[in-house]
Design a protein around this motif. Structure first.
Motif, PDB file in Angstrom:
ATOM      1  N   VAL A 169      26.666  51.188  30.736  1.00 29.99           N
ATOM      2  CA  VAL A 169      25.628  51.985  30.077  1.00 29.99           C
ATOM      3  C   VAL A 169      26.179  52.679  28.835  1.00 29.99           C
ATOM      4  O   VAL A 169      25.491  52.813  27.827  1.00 29.99           O
ATOM      5  CB  VAL A 169      25.033  53.017  31.062  1.00 29.99           C
ATOM      6  N   ARG A 170      27.449  53.102  28.903  1.00 29.41           N
ATOM      7  CA  ARG A 170      28.038  53.775  27.737  1.00 29.41           C
ATOM      8  C   ARG A 170      28.093  52.823  26.538  1.00 29.41           C
ATOM      9  O   ARG A 170      27.820  53.216  25.408  1.00 29.41           O
ATOM     10  CB  ARG A 170      29.439  54.270  28.060  1.00 29.41           C
ATOM     11  N   GLU A 171      28.412  51.566  26.787  1.00 31.46           N
ATOM     12  CA  GLU A 171      28.453  50.592  25.700  1.00 31.46           C
ATOM     13  C   GLU A 171      27.065  50.364  25.127  1.00 31.46           C
ATOM     14  O   GLU A 171      26.882  50.298  23.906  1.00 31.46           O
ATOM     15  CB  GLU A 171      29.047  49.267  26.181  1.00 31.46           C
ATOM     16  N   LEU A 172      26.060  50.264  25.989  1.00 31.54           N
ATOM     17  CA  LEU A 172      24.679  50.108  25.521  1.00 31.54           C
ATOM     18  C   LEU A 172      24.271  51.294  24.660  1.00 31.54           C
ATOM     19  O   LEU A 172      23.663  51.133  23.597  1.00 31.54           O
ATOM     20  CB  LEU A 172      23.735  49.973  26.725  1.00 31.54           C
TER      21      LEU A 172
ATOM     22  N   PRO B 169      27.393  48.391  38.128  1.00 33.24           N
ATOM     23  CA  PRO B 169      27.520  48.125  36.687  1.00 33.24           C
ATOM     24  C   PRO B 169      26.170  47.709  36.114  1.00 33.24           C
ATOM     25  O   PRO B 169      25.275  47.285  36.863  1.00 33.24           O
ATOM     26  CB  PRO B 169      28.530  46.981  36.626  1.00 33.24           C
ATOM     27  N   LEU B 170      26.024  47.819  34.809  1.00 38.24           N
ATOM     28  CA  LEU B 170      24.744  47.519  34.163  1.00 38.24           C
ATOM     29  C   LEU B 170      24.302  46.086  34.436  1.00 38.24           C
ATOM     30  O   LEU B 170      23.108  45.828  34.611  1.00 38.24           O
ATOM     31  CB  LEU B 170      24.848  47.780  32.664  1.00 38.24           C
ATOM     32  N   ARG B 171      25.236  45.146  34.475  1.00 42.49           N
ATOM     33  CA  ARG B 171      24.869  43.742  34.690  1.00 42.49           C
ATOM     34  C   ARG B 171      24.225  43.520  36.058  1.00 42.49           C
ATOM     35  O   ARG B 171      23.550  42.515  36.268  1.00 42.49           O
ATOM     36  CB  ARG B 171      26.107  42.846  34.536  1.00 42.49           C
ATOM     37  N   GLU B 172      24.419  44.453  37.005  1.00 41.00           N
ATOM     38  CA  GLU B 172      23.822  44.335  38.330  1.00 41.00           C
ATOM     39  C   GLU B 172      22.522  45.125  38.464  1.00 41.00           C
ATOM     40  O   GLU B 172      21.903  45.123  39.531  1.00 41.00           O
ATOM     41  CB  GLU B 172      24.814  44.812  39.407  1.00 41.00           C
TER      42      GLU B 172
ATOM     43  N   SER C  73      32.261  66.727  50.424  1.00 33.71           N
ATOM     44  CA  SER C  73      32.957  66.083  49.310  1.00 33.71           C
ATOM     45  C   SER C  73      32.318  64.725  49.061  1.00 33.71           C
ATOM     46  O   SER C  73      31.882  64.051  49.993  1.00 33.71           O
ATOM     47  CB  SER C  73      34.439  65.903  49.646  1.00 33.71           C
ATOM     48  N   VAL C  74      32.283  64.315  47.794  1.00 33.32           N
ATOM     49  CA  VAL C  74      31.651  63.050  47.432  1.00 33.32           C
ATOM     50  C   VAL C  74      32.610  62.262  46.540  1.00 33.32           C
ATOM     51  O   VAL C  74      33.161  62.804  45.585  1.00 33.32           O
ATOM     52  CB  VAL C  74      30.317  63.266  46.691  1.00 33.32           C
ATOM     53  N   LEU C  75      32.803  60.996  46.875  1.00 35.69           N
ATOM     54  CA  LEU C  75      33.589  60.086  46.043  1.00 35.69           C
ATOM     55  C   LEU C  75      32.619  59.160  45.320  1.00 35.69           C
ATOM     56  O   LEU C  75      31.796  58.494  45.953  1.00 35.69           O
ATOM     57  CB  LEU C  75      34.562  59.266  46.894  1.00 35.69           C
ATOM     58  N   ILE C  76      32.707  59.132  44.005  1.00 37.49           N
ATOM     59  CA  ILE C  76      31.813  58.313  43.189  1.00 37.49           C
ATOM     60  C   ILE C  76      32.618  57.149  42.619  1.00 37.49           C
ATOM     61  O   ILE C  76      33.551  57.353  41.838  1.00 37.49           O
ATOM     62  CB  ILE C  76      31.182  59.144  42.056  1.00 37.49           C
ATOM     63  N   GLU C  77      32.262  55.941  43.038  1.00 32.68           N
ATOM     64  CA  GLU C  77      32.970  54.746  42.592  1.00 32.68           C
ATOM     65  C   GLU C  77      32.140  54.002  41.553  1.00 32.68           C
ATOM     66  O   GLU C  77      30.919  53.923  41.676  1.00 32.68           O
ATOM     67  CB  GLU C  77      33.254  53.808  43.775  1.00 32.68           C
ATOM     68  N   GLY C  78      32.790  53.454  40.553  1.00 33.53           N
ATOM     69  CA  GLY C  78      32.061  52.677  39.555  1.00 33.53           C
ATOM     70  C   GLY C  78      32.954  52.319  38.385  1.00 33.53           C
ATOM     71  O   GLY C  78      33.937  53.020  38.096  1.00 33.53           O
ATOM     72  N   GLU C  79      32.606  51.246  37.712  1.00 35.67           N
ATOM     73  CA  GLU C  79      33.370  50.831  36.544  1.00 35.67           C
ATOM     74  C   GLU C  79      33.256  51.877  35.438  1.00 35.67           C
ATOM     75  O   GLU C  79      32.354  52.719  35.447  1.00 35.67           O
ATOM     76  CB  GLU C  79      32.841  49.486  36.034  1.00 35.67           C
ATOM     77  N   SER C  80      34.171  51.815  34.484  1.00 34.83           N
ATOM     78  CA  SER C  80      34.103  52.712  33.329  1.00 34.83           C
ATOM     79  C   SER C  80      32.784  52.500  32.593  1.00 34.83           C
ATOM     80  O   SER C  80      32.349  51.366  32.392  1.00 34.83           O
ATOM     81  CB  SER C  80      35.273  52.436  32.379  1.00 34.83           C
ATOM     82  N   GLY C  81      32.156  53.609  32.219  1.00 32.22           N
ATOM     83  CA  GLY C  81      30.914  53.524  31.463  1.00 32.22           C
ATOM     84  C   GLY C  81      29.660  53.481  32.289  1.00 32.22           C
ATOM     85  O   GLY C  81      28.559  53.379  31.750  1.00 32.22           O
ATOM     86  N   THR C  82      29.767  53.577  33.626  1.00 28.45           N
ATOM     87  CA  THR C  82      28.565  53.523  34.472  1.00 28.45           C
ATOM     88  C   THR C  82      27.879  54.882  34.600  1.00 28.45           C
ATOM     89  O   THR C  82      26.783  54.966  35.137  1.00 28.45           O
ATOM     90  CB  THR C  82      28.906  52.997  35.875  1.00 28.45           C
ATOM     91  N   GLY C  83      28.529  55.946  34.119  1.00 27.47           N
ATOM     92  CA  GLY C  83      27.898  57.263  34.160  1.00 27.47           C
ATOM     93  C   GLY C  83      28.243  58.070  35.398  1.00 27.47           C
ATOM     94  O   GLY C  83      27.407  58.816  35.901  1.00 27.47           O
ATOM     95  N   LYS C  84      29.469  57.960  35.876  1.00 35.56           N
ATOM     96  CA  LYS C  84      29.855  58.655  37.114  1.00 35.56           C
ATOM     97  C   LYS C  84      29.740  60.176  36.978  1.00 35.56           C
ATOM     98  O   LYS C  84      29.312  60.861  37.899  1.00 35.56           O
ATOM     99  CB  LYS C  84      31.278  58.253  37.511  1.00 35.56           C
TER     100      LYS C  84
END
Length: 447
Positions: free
Chosen positions: A360-363, A313-316, A169-180
């Motif tokens: 990334v979604r916003e970009l 996130p994209l800024r990082e 099992s894999v848990l994918i963490e990330g802000e909205s729009g990062t492409g999880k």
């Protein structure tokens, strides 16, 4: 043959060279690059005029061209690990009058997984030819669709290559729009379950009173009609639980049992059904915080996070910005049916200075809109939304005098440099200081 080639204009030969292979390179006997096509240079992120004349190992990582020149033996379909991905490459020595004068290399498959799946794909295609009706599956993203070569993205790709063939099992963490979801799909595509369904459910998008039946299915009265839930639809494949942190506690308990026992109990049924499903989950909120608040089961958390991937996130990962922006630009130029569009330098400046809260979604959305709003062949800032052109105001610091302002700026620059780099020698070089001066200033500002 020679006479035929002599009749072709140089421009035609150039077109043939550029398009005969996806990526290729020609080196001389000293392993210096004589020719490399533009598409390969774009992937390597190296201007072609800078690549030509350089030793090939300074441009292409893990190259084996020098071995071909030394041994005179061709490499056919040889694995080549480059930018976090295994590819298959051919390398051939170039021989004139019995003497090796260089070598030619080309990429056959950009992804080893394509090679592994080739025979399986052929068999599957032949089976489908005999089917009179078949619903085409939705296109899933693959690992090579994930753009970026930053350290964080390379590390994630390497991890996916290692864990994808397993049933972890894999848990994918990330802000909205990062492409999880993109990363989840790439795990499925590289797994042994790739020929079976990838089924997604967004736990935050479905009302609580409907979510249970959507996941586990239901027997509907009075006809006793059985409606399959996402678990059954994903049988032998992968179930992607997006925004799992929004799942109610009552459904979490049932999910835990389904994962532990490998069986589900549809609503309105006393019978259980066996299911064989790999679980991938995603969250834009730290589940540890939800556990502390009593909103997420700790035992379920440990079940779904055998492996955790954190998508930055994209800024990082702004070092990936140019590749992402160019990819979206080309994608929407084709969709819009426009011949050619480029971003003006001022537009790129606005894009690169923006903080991208939507990631990334916003970009992607901004580039798409800019393509359609562009009036000429150059996308000017007028095609950008207003929030990108508004410079964020920084808090104004009241300085006593100019010297204080200079020292404050000096402290800030050193502080940022220390956050990004640990090697003091490199920091000193970047700031144009001697190491002793750097240490003095670190001590002075108590950094």
């Amino acid at each position: 043959m020679k006479s035929v080639l002599q009749q072709l204009p140089e421009s035609v030969l150039a077109q043939i060279l550029e398009n005969a292979f996806q990526w290729f390179v020609v080196v001389d006997k000293n392993s210096r690059i004589l020719y490399i096509n533009e598409d390969y240079c774009r992937f390597l992120e190296v201007p072609r005029d800078q690549a030509i004349g350089k030793p090939v190992d300074e441009v292409i990582e893990n190259t084996k061209m020098h071995e071909v020149i030394k041994s005179g033996m061709a490499h056919q379909a040889s694995p080549h690990y480059i930018k976090g991905t295994y590819m298959l490459a051919n390398r051939v020595p170039l021989i004139v009058d019995g003497e090796i004068v260089g070598a030619f290399g080309s990429v056959v498959f950009r992804d080893m997984n394509d090679w592994k799946k080739l025979s399986s794909h052929v068999r599957t295609t032949m089976d489908k030819i005999n089917m009179t009706s078949h619903e085409a599956p939705n296109k899933l993203y693959r690992l090579e669709d994930i753009k970026g070569s930053s350290k964080a993205i390379r590390s994630i790709k390497e991890t996916i290559q290692m864990i994808a063939p397993s049933d972890l099992s894999v848990l994918i963490e990330g802000e909205s729009g990062t492409g999880k979801e993109l990363f989840a799909q790439s795990i499925h595509e590289r797994s042994e379950r790739a020929e079976f369904p990838f089924v997604k459910i967004n736990c935050a998008a479905i009302p609580e009173d409907l979510l249970e039946s959507e996941i586990f299915g239901a027997n509907i009265e009075p006809e006793k009609h059985h409606r399959k839930g996402r678990f059954e639809l994903a049988d032998n494949g992968t179930l992607f639980l997006d925004e799992i942190g929004a799942m109610p506690l009552t459904i979490q308990a049932k999910l835990l049992r389904a994962i532990q026992e490998g069986e589900i109990e549809p609503i309105g049924s006393n019978m259980t059904k066996q299911v064989n499903v790999r679980i991938l989950a995603a969250t834009n909120r730290p589940l540890e915080h939800l556990i502390e608040q009593g909103k997420f089961r700790e035992d379920l958390y440990y079940r779904i996070q055998a492996i955790t991937l954190r998508i930055p996130p994209l800024r990082e990962r702004m070092e990936d910005f140019t590749e992402l922006a160019n990819t979206f630009l080309q994608q929407y130029i084709l969709k819009a049916g426009k011949r050619r569009l480029v971003l003006s330098s001022r537009t790129r400046e606005y894009l690169q200075n923006y903080h991208w809260p939507g990631n990334v979604r916003e970009l992607q959305n901004v580039i798409q809109a800019a393509v359609y709003l562009a009036e000429h062949e150059i996308i000017e800032p007028t095609a950008l939304p207003e929030q990108l052109k508004q410079v964020r105001k920084k808090p104004v610091t009241q300085f006593v005098n100019l010297q204080d302002a200079i020292e404050d700026l000096e402290k800030m620059m050193i502080q940022h440099a220390l956050q990004d780099e640990k090697d003091k020698r490199i920091i000193a070089k970047q700031l144009g200081l001697s190491r002793s001066t750097l240490y003095e200033k670190i001590k002075k500002y108590n950094l």
